[in-house]
Design an enzyme around this catalytic site. Structure first.
Site, PDB file in Angstrom:
ATOM      1  N   HIS A  60    -125.906 -99.638  26.965  1.00 16.80           N
ATOM      2  CA  HIS A  60    -127.221-100.688  27.217  1.00 16.80           C
ATOM      3  C   HIS A  60    -126.603-102.086  27.323  1.00 16.80           C
ATOM      4  O   HIS A  60    -126.471-102.833  26.567  1.00 16.80           O
ATOM      5  CB  HIS A  60    -127.955-100.796  26.198  1.00 16.80           C
ATOM      6  CG  HIS A  60    -129.349-101.264  26.091  1.00 16.80           C
ATOM      7  ND1 HIS A  60    -130.383-101.275  25.334  1.00 16.80           N
ATOM      8  CD2 HIS A  60    -129.576-102.378  27.290  1.00 16.80           C
ATOM      9  CE1 HIS A  60    -131.514-102.027  25.802  1.00 16.80           C
ATOM     10  NE2 HIS A  60    -131.005-102.838  26.587  1.00 16.80           N
ATOM     11  N   HIS A 179    -138.055 -99.639  26.948  1.00 16.08           N
ATOM     12  CA  HIS A 179    -137.926-100.744  26.223  1.00 16.08           C
ATOM     13  C   HIS A 179    -139.590-100.793  25.644  1.00 16.08           C
ATOM     14  O   HIS A 179    -140.567-100.538  26.526  1.00 16.08           O
ATOM     15  CB  HIS A 179    -137.988-102.134  27.207  1.00 16.08           C
ATOM     16  CG  HIS A 179    -138.278-103.193  26.076  1.00 16.08           C
ATOM     17  ND1 HIS A 179    -137.166-104.378  26.173  1.00 16.08           N
ATOM     18  CD2 HIS A 179    -139.500-103.560  25.495  1.00 16.08           C
ATOM     19  CE1 HIS A 179    -137.684-105.194  25.210  1.00 16.08           C
ATOM     20  NE2 HIS A 179    -138.773-104.843  24.891  1.00 16.08           N
ATOM     21  N   ASP A 305    -127.030-104.146  23.867  1.00 14.21           N
ATOM     22  CA  ASP A 305    -128.057-104.922  24.852  1.00 14.21           C
ATOM     23  C   ASP A 305    -127.384-106.314  25.156  1.00 14.21           C
ATOM     24  O   ASP A 305    -128.144-107.425  25.153  1.00 14.21           O
ATOM     25  CB  ASP A 305    -129.349-105.136  23.969  1.00 14.21           C
ATOM     26  CG  ASP A 305    -130.581-105.316  24.906  1.00 14.21           C
ATOM     27  OD1 ASP A 305    -130.339-105.410  26.095  1.00 14.21           O
ATOM     28  OD2 ASP A 305    -131.703-105.600  24.273  1.00 14.21           O
TER      29      ASP A 305
END
Length: 440
Positions: A60, A179, A305
């Site tokens: 990610h 998400h 992320d």
């Protein structure tokens, strides 16, 4: 026997446990786990005192390419990843232009071949316009899956309603990544806040209920359609409980940030450099729930992320400050430090950063040290103590929320399909990356 590369005397983390072994690599694959003293190679690495891990994956990241070179590019992001001990990354589609059609998939696949320093996969972004084509797009070479922004996005990359999400889930069969924040609640609560309020208000605006509602809705649609889902960056106690009760339908990602920082302290210390979505929670129970889920197996994947923005943008007042933190270069040192602190085992770390991504996304030849698998290897020194600093960060953004943090455990080698890309903090092979192949 003759090999391209032999790694000798390391403590290897195998699927069946930890053991010392000598690994032989030939033609980009692991060819032997029992190399003899008489076998030879073009290159030999003496891994005495080191642990040999299957190549760690950050599934990610936002490498901002195309569209935002002042924050990141595919080349700089994969260089940062290699310096941090990562052998493969999965890149998100919210670029400019977005990765949502065949033309951009083809462009990005060639861009990976031309510039990437490690292996790269790409998400295809779901839009209302391309939903009928997602079943076709998810089969494209290098695509790790479909990404749906059910909250916290703009333009075409936003499908917040149940009808739109269900349509995506009925187009194709591979696991869909989400998400998961409820966009309707986000819009409703936004009216309660004004720009310039304290940064910890970010966690109050995007409260736990936003994430819980989003995950409840998406999980119900997964059950209805029979399509498996992957909930990204899970951050609340209630979600961990819910997803743990629905393992047949869902898998779970947790971010290193949610395992390392807590609000409101982090907002006071870091200001805008703590602002991300979903937010770092102000209630300790969510932090503790994440660690509990990691320990008991409910967590499948740990990622970063990585979402860089220029430093001056992150110093803007709240609500003007963009959400997102750097992380691809620091995730491995941070997680090794957690291992040394006794919060998880090294074997469990390998499970959630190598075997876990391979299982969730359908990687047939990565994620473990085994004969026939890609020779992706992360070498780590579990005793090495270092301080993370901004000047070590390879991203053009040039900052990390962990500047000044001292950790124990450090990546000292990154090997991608048998090519030594990073050794002792130096990139020694450039442009070693390729698009990643997945099971259909």
């Amino acid at each position: 026997m003759h090999f391209d590369l032999i790694i000798r005397n390391g403590r290897c983390i195998f699927p069946w446990g930890e053991a010392q072994a000598d690994i032989g690599i030939r033609d980009q694959r692991i060819a032997s786990l029992s190399v003899s003293a008489h076998d030879e190679a073009d290159r030999v690495i003496d891994a005495t005192g080191l642990h040999v891990l299957p190549g760690l994956i950050d599934s990610h990241v936002h490498l901002r390419d195309p569209g935002k070179p002042e924050a990141e590019t595919l080349e700089t992001g994969t260089r940062a990843a290699a310096l941090g001990g990562i052998t493969a990354v999965f890149d998100m589609p919210n670029t400019n232009p977005t990765i949502t059609d065949k033309k951009m998939l083809d462009w990005k696949r060639q861009h990976i071949v031309d510039t990437a320093n490690i292996d790269v996969a790409m998400y295809i972004g779901a839009t209302r316009e391309n939903t009928p084509l997602l079943a076709e797009f998810e089969q494209e070479e290098g695509v790790c899956g479909v990404k749906v922004f059910a909250g916290s996005s703009t333009g075409d990359l936003m499908i917040e309603d149940d009808e739109g999400i269900e349509a995506v889930l009925r187009s194709g069969h591979r696991r869909v990544s989400f998400h998961s924040e409820d966009e309707y609640r986000l819009r409703e609560r936004r009216k309660l806040f004004e720009p310039g309020q304290p940064y910890h208000c970010h966690a109050e605006w995007r409260d736990a209920e936003c994430a819980i509602r989003g995950t409840q809705r998406i999980l119900a649609l997964s059950r209805k359609t029979g399509r498996p889902i992957h909930i990204l960056h899970v951050s609340t106690e209630e979600e961990f409980i819910l997803l743990g009760e629905n393992r047949r339908h869902s898998t779970v990602e947790v971010l290193v940030n949610h395992l390392t920082n807590e609000g409101p302290e982090c907002y006071e210390r870091l200001g805008g450099k703590a602002v991300m979505n979903p937010p770092l929670r102000n209630e300790r129970r969510h932090f503790e729930a994440g660690w509990a889920a990691l320990r008991d197996g409910r967590v499948d994947v740990v990622s970063s992320d990585h979402a860089p923005h220029p430093k001056d943008a992150k110093e803007l007042p709240w609500l003007e400050c963009p959400s997102g933190l750097t992380g691809v270069q620091t995730i491995v040192p941070l997680m090794l430090d957690h291992v040394n602190a006794g919060r998880l085992s090294l074997t469990r770390l390998v499970d959630v950063m190598a075997a876990g991504p391979a299982r969730v996304y359908g990687l047939p030849n990565k994620g473990r040290l085994a004969v026939g698998f890609d020779a992706d290897i992360t070498l780590v020194d579990m005793k090495k103590q270092r301080t993370i600093t901004n000047d070590w960060i390879a991203s053009p953004a040039g900052w990390t929320p962990y500047d000044g943090k001292t950790v124990t455990g450090w990546p000292v080698g990154t090997i991608v399909r048998g090519q030594i890309v990073m050794q002792d903090d130096e990139i020694v092979t450039r442009n070693a990356g390729q698009p990643i192949s997945f099971q259909p």
